[in-house]
Design a protein around this motif. Structure first.
Motif, mmCIF file in Angstrom:
data_model
loop_
_atom_site.group_PDB
_atom_site.id
_atom_site.type_symbol
_atom_site.label_atom_id
_atom_site.label_comp_id
_atom_site.label_asym_id
_atom_site.label_seq_id
_atom_site.Cartn_x
_atom_site.Cartn_y
_atom_site.Cartn_z
ATOM 1 N N GLY A 144 0.579 -1.346 -0.047
ATOM 2 C CA GLY A 144 0.122 -0.195 -0.010
ATOM 3 C C GLY A 144 0.790 1.154 -0.021
ATOM 4 N N ARG A 159 2.119 6.828 -7.182
ATOM 5 C CA ARG A 159 0.685 6.615 -7.566
ATOM 6 C C ARG A 159 0.829 7.108 -9.248
ATOM 7 N NH1 ARG A 159 -3.709 11.554 -6.108
ATOM 8 N NH2 ARG A 159 -5.265 10.589 -7.368
ATOM 9 N N ASP A 176 1.959 0.939 -9.266
ATOM 10 C CA ASP A 176 0.265 1.207 -8.611
ATOM 11 C C ASP A 176 -0.545 0.250 -9.259
ATOM 12 O OD1 ASP A 176 -1.391 2.423 -7.049
ATOM 13 O OD2 ASP A 176 -1.475 4.073 -8.480
ATOM 14 N N LYS A 194 -2.975 -2.595 -7.448
ATOM 15 C CA LYS A 194 -4.245 -2.481 -7.434
ATOM 16 C C LYS A 194 -5.011 -3.589 -8.077
ATOM 17 C CE LYS A 194 -4.614 1.569 -9.396
ATOM 18 N NZ LYS A 194 -5.435 2.923 -9.796
ATOM 19 N N CYS A 242 -4.545 -6.682 -5.857
ATOM 20 C CA CYS A 242 -5.645 -6.707 -4.567
ATOM 21 C C CYS A 242 -7.052 -6.460 -5.056
ATOM 22 C CB CYS A 242 -5.418 -5.196 -4.083
ATOM 23 S SG CYS A 242 -3.891 -4.858 -3.077
ATOM 24 N N TYR A 243 -7.347 -6.223 -6.250
ATOM 25 C CA TYR A 243 -8.944 -6.422 -6.630
ATOM 26 C C TYR A 243 -9.223 -7.951 -7.155
ATOM 27 C CZ TYR A 243 -9.264 -1.287 -7.121
ATOM 28 O OH TYR A 243 -9.311 0.125 -6.923
ATOM 29 N N ALA A 292 -5.309 -7.578 0.545
ATOM 30 C CA ALA A 292 -6.217 -6.725 -0.417
ATOM 31 C C ALA A 292 -6.612 -5.430 0.604
ATOM 32 C CB ALA A 292 -7.300 -7.290 -1.021
ATOM 33 N N ASN A 293 -7.444 -5.770 1.558
ATOM 34 C CA ASN A 293 -7.896 -4.677 2.475
ATOM 35 C C ASN A 293 -6.816 -3.612 2.840
ATOM 36 O OD1 ASN A 293 -10.623 -5.219 1.789
ATOM 37 N ND2 ASN A 293 -10.781 -6.604 3.515
ATOM 38 N N LEU A 333 -5.009 -1.707 -0.206
ATOM 39 C CA LEU A 333 -5.910 -0.594 -0.825
ATOM 40 C C LEU A 333 -6.047 0.684 0.153
ATOM 41 C CD1 LEU A 333 -8.490 -2.595 -2.600
ATOM 42 C CD2 LEU A 333 -6.543 -1.441 -3.649
ATOM 43 N N HIS A 334 -6.434 0.407 1.372
ATOM 44 C CA HIS A 334 -6.425 1.238 2.427
ATOM 45 C C HIS A 334 -5.290 2.129 2.643
ATOM 46 C CE1 HIS A 334 -7.425 2.952 6.567
ATOM 47 N NE2 HIS A 334 -8.735 3.084 6.029
ATOM 48 N N ARG A 353 -2.815 2.364 0.671
ATOM 49 C CA ARG A 353 -2.555 3.246 -0.403
ATOM 50 C C ARG A 353 -3.264 4.524 -0.449
ATOM 51 N NH1 ARG A 353 -5.306 4.408 -5.207
ATOM 52 N NH2 ARG A 353 -4.143 4.856 -7.050
ATOM 53 N N GLU A 354 -4.611 4.552 -0.249
ATOM 54 C CA GLU A 354 -5.297 5.712 -0.029
ATOM 55 C C GLU A 354 -4.841 6.613 1.104
ATOM 56 O OE1 GLU A 354 -7.685 6.786 -2.313
ATOM 57 O OE2 GLU A 354 -7.354 4.792 -3.508
#
Length: 342
Positions: A121, A128, A133, A137, A140-141, A203-204, A207-208, A210-211
């Motif tokens: 992440g 980004r 990146d 993603k 993770c998806y 994944a969770n 992604l969290h 990363r944001e």
């Protein structure tokens, strides 16, 4: 602190009562007849009415719901969780025999999945819009949309059946006495289920994180640090990680319930003798005492994880601890003022 501990203790007691009550209610509403499942349809049909009544009394299927639950609760308050009729042993002994396997599996998966997700992440957030990146993603998806049991089956077919790198299942070699099982043997059998379970938790977190990393890298203090000539690595190490640690740790501790749920499916696929496999056996056999014991233990683990997250808030961010202390003092002063007015 005493008020905080008293409040957490009250929540814990209510949680244990609610989980155990719901578990017994679901077992009672289940169409599964414990006597029929565990004895067999043909054997039960060949028995007389007196024998069937005796078996029903033994399994507790003819007793009212409230009597079964109150009897279990009275024993639990004395430290006796009842007897598992499926395993013909005390529930505490069954849980103790399998808890080590499950806790080792979940601990490794939790630590590896959290560390890998946090690292991916941060890397994706810092880079980004780059190829890295996009790869993170997409990875993770893909993981987030993949069922745990299907991933476990694929891992089993590829790495155990085709490549032969790992055993097909169980927690020890077949035909070897438990006293002769070495640490290397246990680790070899644990490796593939732990890897599979850890992949589901990436994944969770990734992604969290990363944001959150993107938000940190676009903040004013990072822009000021860049204006002073600081490198991206220095900014991430000095300013980013501390701000990213709190939400990541919170999410990771809250994922204990997800890890436990995933371990149930993973243990079934790999025939790994843990609490998850015992829970499935208890549910399919109508073993309410064992199912309630495992449910209470899993709820206690989740509650402990959330409580630990609340405690770590003050360690990772002292400002939250100070705000909590101020709020507590204000509430205390308000209560004292109200008491004086009365």
């Amino acid at each position: 602190m005493p008020r905080f501990l008293a409040g957490q203790l009250a929540k814990f007691v209510l949680l244990m009562l609610g989980v155990s009550l719901l578990t017994f209610a679901l077992v009672g509403l289940s169409p599964i007849d414990p006597a029929s499942v565990n004895v067999g349809q043909a054997a039960l049909a060949s028995m007389g009415d007196a024998k069937r009544e005796q078996l029903s009394a033994y399994w507790g299927s003819n007793a009212p719901f409230h009597e079964r639950y109150l009897a279990w609760l009275a024993g639990a308050l004395r430290g006796d969780l009842g007897t598992s009729l499926r395993f013909n042993a005390p529930v505490a002994d069954v849980i103790a025999a399998r808890a080590g396997n499950s806790l080792a599996l979940m601990a490794i998966a939790w630590a590896v999945g959290g560390a890998l997700g946090f690292a991916l992440g941060v890397a994706a957030g810092v880079k980004r819009g780059s190829v890295l990146d996009a790869a993170v993603k997409g990875y993770c998806y893909l993981l987030a949309s993949t069922p745990v049991f299907w991933l476990a089956l694929v891992m089993l077919v590829v790495f155990s059946v085709q490549l032969g790198w790992f055993p097909l299942g169980l927690s020890a070699p077949i035909g070897v006495a438990s006293a002769d099982v070495t640490f290397a043997d246990a680790l070899h059998h644990l490796a593939l289920p732990a890897i599979t379970l850890s992949l589901t938790g990436v994944a969770n977190i990734a992604l969290h994180t990363r944001e959150k990393t993107i938000d940190v890298m676009e903040s004013d203090y990072v822009k000021f640090a860049r204006a002073r000539g600081a490198s991206t690595r220095a900014i991430v190490m000095r300013h980013g990680l501390r701000n990213l640690a709190l939400p990541a740790v919170t999410l990771q501790l809250a994922s204990i319930a997800e890890i436990f749920g995933g371990s149930v499916l993973v243990e079934q696929v790999f025939s790994y003798p843990g609490l998850g496999q015992a829970a499935v056996t208890a549910g399919l056999g109508g073993d309410g005492a064992l199912l309630a014991g495992i449910a209470v233990l899993s709820a206690a683990l989740v509650f402990g994880g959330n409580l630990l997250a609340n405690v770590l808030y003050g360690v990772l961010d002292p400002r939250m601890a100070r705000r909590g202390a101020v709020a507590t003092r204000r509430a205390s002063h308000a209560a004292d003022a109200q008491g004086s007015a009365l």
